[in-house]
Design a protein around this motif. Structure first.
Motif, PDB file in Angstrom:
ATOM      1  N   LYS A 168       0.801  -0.993  -0.109  1.00  0.00           N
ATOM      2  CA  LYS A 168       0.002   0.105  -0.119  1.00  0.00           C
ATOM      3  C   LYS A 168       0.927   1.435  -0.125  1.00  0.00           C
ATOM      4  N   ALA A 169       2.048   1.106   0.698  1.00  0.00           N
ATOM      5  CA  ALA A 169       3.012   2.382   0.479  1.00  0.00           C
ATOM      6  C   ALA A 169       4.464   1.745   0.894  1.00  0.00           C
ATOM      7  N   GLY A 170       5.352   2.345   0.014  1.00  0.00           N
ATOM      8  CA  GLY A 170       6.820   1.962  -0.099  1.00  0.00           C
ATOM      9  C   GLY A 170       7.463   2.488   1.218  1.00  0.00           C
ATOM     10  N   PRO A 171       8.825   2.016   1.358  1.00  0.00           N
ATOM     11  CA  PRO A 171       9.522   1.741   0.046  1.00  0.00           C
ATOM     12  C   PRO A 171       9.585   0.292  -0.503  1.00  0.00           C
ATOM     13  N   ALA A 172       8.925  -0.607   0.240  1.00  0.00           N
ATOM     14  CA  ALA A 172       8.625  -2.009  -0.281  1.00  0.00           C
ATOM     15  C   ALA A 172       8.012  -1.886  -1.607  1.00  0.00           C
ATOM     16  N   THR A 173       8.469  -2.978  -2.596  1.00  0.00           N
ATOM     17  CA  THR A 173       8.047  -3.071  -3.764  1.00  0.00           C
ATOM     18  C   THR A 173       7.231  -4.349  -4.064  1.00  0.00           C
ATOM     19  N   THR A 174       7.485  -5.084  -3.175  1.00  0.00           N
ATOM     20  CA  THR A 174       6.946  -6.612  -3.464  1.00  0.00           C
ATOM     21  C   THR A 174       6.038  -6.973  -2.265  1.00  0.00           C
ATOM     22  N   PRO A 175       4.809  -7.635  -2.482  1.00  0.00           N
ATOM     23  CA  PRO A 175       3.769  -7.909  -1.566  1.00  0.00           C
ATOM     24  C   PRO A 175       4.477  -8.888  -0.528  1.00  0.00           C
ATOM     25  N   LEU A 176       3.956  -9.307   0.640  1.00  0.00           N
ATOM     26  CA  LEU A 176       4.353 -10.131   1.692  1.00  0.00           C
ATOM     27  C   LEU A 176       3.816 -11.477   1.129  1.00  0.00           C
ATOM     28  N   ALA A 177       4.784 -12.546   1.511  1.00  0.00           N
ATOM     29  CA  ALA A 177       4.232 -13.765   0.863  1.00  0.00           C
ATOM     30  C   ALA A 177       3.212 -14.415   1.594  1.00  0.00           C
ATOM     31  N   ALA A 178       2.115 -15.019   1.104  1.00  0.00           N
ATOM     32  CA  ALA A 178       0.952 -15.365   1.620  1.00  0.00           C
ATOM     33  C   ALA A 178       1.567 -16.815   2.355  1.00  0.00           C
TER      34      ALA A 178
END
Length: 151
Positions: free
Chosen positions: A128-138
């Motif tokens: 929803k907001a960075g700096p992360a660009t990859t989703p959390l692993a399910a």
């Protein structure tokens, strides 16, 4: 002469012993920690809608359903469990995809990382907001009665 007996023994350098001991320790740690990745990687192995493994094993209990607030969640070790809507439970890796910090809180439908401010959707783990660009692993979970378990 006794000196010839000593020279016939194999000589092992201290460096070799330390390296071997370190490798054995690392192998033990990786073996012990290997289970933490299995929920995310095994999610595709079971058919959709499949229940817990036979014999009631089902995996370790992460939380009770009453412990996970609606619209919020709870971090349990290496997993974050959320309840986006009443009775719907989701789970994701608690490791932020930006720098590997552990997410710390879930509030108002958002999983928050305290290190650099990344925010993830509690419904699907998307950024929803960075700096992360990859989703959390399910992570794959099952709900058995009032218990939420790793699948």
């Amino acid at each position: 002469m006794s000196g010839s007996q000593e020279t016939s023994r194999p000589v092992v350098a201290r460096r070799t012993v330390v390296a071997a001991a370190s490798g054995a320790g690392l192998a033990a740690v990786l073996t012990a920690c290997g289970g933490s990745d299995s929920p995310a990687t095994s999610a595709g192995d079971a058919p959709a809608g499949a229940g817990p493994t036979s014999g009631g094993a089902g995996g370790r209990v992460l939380a009770k359903t009453a412990d996970i607030p609606e619209g919020g969640g709870k971090v349990v070790g290496d997993v974050v469990v959320t309840q986006p809507t009443a009775g719907e439970f989701k789970a994701f890796s608690s490791k932020c995809t930006h720098a590997g910090c552990a997410v710390k809180e879930v509030a108002d439908g958002v999983i928050n990382c305290p290190c650099h401010g990344s925010k993830f959707d509690a419904t699907d783990g998307s950024v929803k907001a960075g700096p992360a660009t990859t989703p959390l692993a399910a992570a794959s979970i099952t709900v058995e009665g009032d218990s939420i378990r790793l699948a």
